[in-house]
Each structure stands twice: as C-alpha cells, then as structure tokens.
Design a protein around this motif. Structure first.
Motif, PDB file in Angstrom:
ATOM      1  N   THR A   1       0.815  -1.197   0.000  1.00 26.09           N
ATOM      2  CA  THR A   1       0.000   0.000   0.000  1.00 26.09           C
ATOM      3  C   THR A   1       0.861   1.265   0.000  1.00 26.09           C
ATOM      4  O   THR A   1       0.405   2.299  -0.466  1.00 26.09           O
ATOM      5  CB  THR A   1      -0.937   0.008   1.221  1.00 26.09           C
ATOM      6  OG1 THR A   1      -0.172  -0.115   2.390  1.00 26.09           O
ATOM      7  CG2 THR A   1      -1.954  -1.103   1.131  1.00 26.09           C
ATOM      8  N   PHE A   2       2.069   1.175   0.502  1.00 24.55           N
ATOM      9  CA  PHE A   2       2.962   2.334   0.433  1.00 24.55           C
ATOM     10  C   PHE A   2       3.295   2.658  -1.018  1.00 24.55           C
ATOM     11  O   PHE A   2       3.364   3.828  -1.406  1.00 24.55           O
ATOM     12  CB  PHE A   2       4.253   2.069   1.222  1.00 24.55           C
ATOM     13  CG  PHE A   2       5.279   3.151   1.018  1.00 24.55           C
ATOM     14  CD1 PHE A   2       5.155   4.366   1.668  1.00 24.55           C
ATOM     15  CD2 PHE A   2       6.333   2.967   0.151  1.00 24.55           C
ATOM     16  CE1 PHE A   2       6.083   5.378   1.465  1.00 24.55           C
ATOM     17  CE2 PHE A   2       7.275   3.962  -0.061  1.00 24.55           C
ATOM     18  CZ  PHE A   2       7.147   5.174   0.604  1.00 24.55           C
ATOM     19  N   PRO A  46      -4.812  -1.473 -10.595  1.00 26.84           N
ATOM     20  CA  PRO A  46      -4.632  -2.925 -10.506  1.00 26.84           C
ATOM     21  C   PRO A  46      -4.055  -3.382  -9.162  1.00 26.84           C
ATOM     22  O   PRO A  46      -4.426  -4.447  -8.654  1.00 26.84           O
ATOM     23  CB  PRO A  46      -3.663  -3.236 -11.653  1.00 26.84           C
ATOM     24  CG  PRO A  46      -3.875  -2.160 -12.623  1.00 26.84           C
ATOM     25  CD  PRO A  46      -4.157  -0.941 -11.807  1.00 26.84           C
ATOM     26  N   LEU A  47      -3.183  -2.572  -8.571  1.00 22.88           N
ATOM     27  CA  LEU A  47      -2.649  -2.943  -7.261  1.00 22.88           C
ATOM     28  C   LEU A  47      -3.719  -2.900  -6.182  1.00 22.88           C
ATOM     29  O   LEU A  47      -3.774  -3.782  -5.306  1.00 22.88           O
ATOM     30  CB  LEU A  47      -1.482  -2.018  -6.892  1.00 22.88           C
ATOM     31  CG  LEU A  47      -0.221  -2.162  -7.724  1.00 22.88           C
ATOM     32  CD1 LEU A  47       0.784  -1.087  -7.347  1.00 22.88           C
ATOM     33  CD2 LEU A  47       0.371  -3.539  -7.538  1.00 22.88           C
ATOM     34  N   ILE A  48      -4.573  -1.884  -6.232  1.00 21.14           N
ATOM     35  CA  ILE A  48      -5.662  -1.789  -5.259  1.00 21.14           C
ATOM     36  C   ILE A  48      -6.623  -2.962  -5.407  1.00 21.14           C
ATOM     37  O   ILE A  48      -7.009  -3.602  -4.420  1.00 21.14           O
ATOM     38  CB  ILE A  48      -6.401  -0.444  -5.412  1.00 21.14           C
ATOM     39  CG1 ILE A  48      -5.497   0.702  -4.999  1.00 21.14           C
ATOM     40  CG2 ILE A  48      -7.689  -0.436  -4.596  1.00 21.14           C
ATOM     41  CD1 ILE A  48      -6.043   2.071  -5.363  1.00 21.14           C
ATOM     42  N   LEU A  49      -6.997  -3.274  -6.651  1.00 18.56           N
ATOM     43  CA  LEU A  49      -7.908  -4.392  -6.872  1.00 18.56           C
ATOM     44  C   LEU A  49      -7.276  -5.724  -6.494  1.00 18.56           C
ATOM     45  O   LEU A  49      -7.957  -6.613  -5.969  1.00 18.56           O
ATOM     46  CB  LEU A  49      -8.354  -4.429  -8.325  1.00 18.56           C
ATOM     47  CG  LEU A  49      -9.418  -3.413  -8.712  1.00 18.56           C
ATOM     48  CD1 LEU A  49      -9.736  -3.508 -10.188  1.00 18.56           C
ATOM     49  CD2 LEU A  49     -10.667  -3.625  -7.893  1.00 18.56           C
ATOM     50  N   THR A  62      -9.932 -14.880 -11.377  1.00 18.33           N
ATOM     51  CA  THR A  62     -10.751 -13.717 -11.029  1.00 18.33           C
ATOM     52  C   THR A  62      -9.883 -12.475 -10.888  1.00 18.33           C
ATOM     53  O   THR A  62     -10.248 -11.396 -11.377  1.00 18.33           O
ATOM     54  CB  THR A  62     -11.519 -13.977  -9.723  1.00 18.33           C
ATOM     55  OG1 THR A  62     -12.318 -15.144  -9.884  1.00 18.33           O
ATOM     56  CG2 THR A  62     -12.395 -12.803  -9.360  1.00 18.33           C
ATOM     57  N   ILE A  63      -8.748 -12.614 -10.244  1.00 15.04           N
ATOM     58  CA  ILE A  63      -7.834 -11.479 -10.073  1.00 15.04           C
ATOM     59  C   ILE A  63      -7.323 -10.999 -11.430  1.00 15.04           C
ATOM     60  O   ILE A  63      -7.283  -9.790 -11.693  1.00 15.04           O
ATOM     61  CB  ILE A  63      -6.673 -11.851  -9.130  1.00 15.04           C
ATOM     62  CG1 ILE A  63      -7.207 -12.136  -7.732  1.00 15.04           C
ATOM     63  CG2 ILE A  63      -5.620 -10.755  -9.096  1.00 15.04           C
ATOM     64  CD1 ILE A  63      -6.175 -12.690  -6.775  1.00 15.04           C
ATOM     65  N   GLY A  68      -7.180  -7.083 -15.783  1.00 15.77           N
ATOM     66  CA  GLY A  68      -7.304  -6.841 -17.218  1.00 15.77           C
ATOM     67  C   GLY A  68      -8.400  -5.853 -17.548  1.00 15.77           C
ATOM     68  O   GLY A  68      -8.237  -4.973 -18.401  1.00 15.77           O
ATOM     69  N   ASN A  69      -9.526  -5.970 -16.866  1.00 12.61           N
ATOM     70  CA  ASN A  69     -10.641  -5.054 -17.119  1.00 12.61           C
ATOM     71  C   ASN A  69     -10.340  -3.638 -16.655  1.00 12.61           C
ATOM     72  O   ASN A  69     -10.744  -2.670 -17.306  1.00 12.61           O
ATOM     73  CB  ASN A  69     -11.919  -5.568 -16.451  1.00 12.61           C
ATOM     74  CG  ASN A  69     -12.539  -6.693 -17.229  1.00 12.61           C
ATOM     75  OD1 ASN A  69     -12.515  -6.698 -18.451  1.00 12.61           O
ATOM     76  ND2 ASN A  69     -13.098  -7.666 -16.533  1.00 12.61           N
TER      77      ASN A  69
END
Length: 93
Positions: A1-2, A46-49, A62-63, A68-69
């Motif tokens: 998260t940093f 993408p990192l948050i998701l 799923t990830i 990708g979306n």
C-alpha cells in the motif's frame, strides 16, 4: 500500500509541476489533458484491486480478469480524453 501512495503522490506532483500535462490547442475547443493521471491509474488501480481480491481470497483467474478489465478501462478513458467530440464519448461509455 505504500507503493500505491508513492506512485499517486509522484503523479499528482508531476501534474502540479506541469510535467504530466498535454495542452491540446489544435481542436475546436482547447483543453488540458493530464496524462499523468492515467499513468497513475494504470499502475495503482490494478494494485488496489489485487489487494482487495487477495483479502477476499479470490482465485487467480478472477484477479487476472479484474486487473485486465481495469487496465482496459483506463486505456479507454485515455483514448476518450485524447480524441475530439463526438467520438470521445463512445470511449467513455
């Protein structure tokens, strides 16, 4: 998260300093495009998701589909920002 916060803060600093900005004056309506925002989104979203999906114990397919979306979403938003009306609205739908 940093890393997410670091990339976002660098991106917003670049926009403030005028580095991540493109001035479109050749169109009928002059506008300012902050392309550093889209670069920030393509890295941080993408990192948050992925973080959220890992916390919810989602499986790898799923990830990958989420990532990708969201990358496709950011690319379409950038293309919509760079093109002129009425074509840009189709990229934002």
């Amino acid at each position: 998260t940093f890393f997410i916060a670091a990339v976002a803060s660098c991106s917003y600093y670049a926009m403030w300093a005028g580095l991540g900005v493109e001035y479109k004056t050749t169109d009928t309506t002059p506008r300012v495009i902050f392309w550093a925002r889209y670069l920030d989104w393509v890295i941080t979203l993408p990192l948050i998701l992925t973080n959220l999906a890992l916390m919810s114990r989602s499986d790898i397919p799923t990830i990958l589909s989420l990532v990708g979306n969201i990358v496709l979403y950011v690319i379409c938003a950038l293309i919509g920002a760079l093109t002129v009306a009425p074509y840009k609205y189709m990229w934002w739908v």
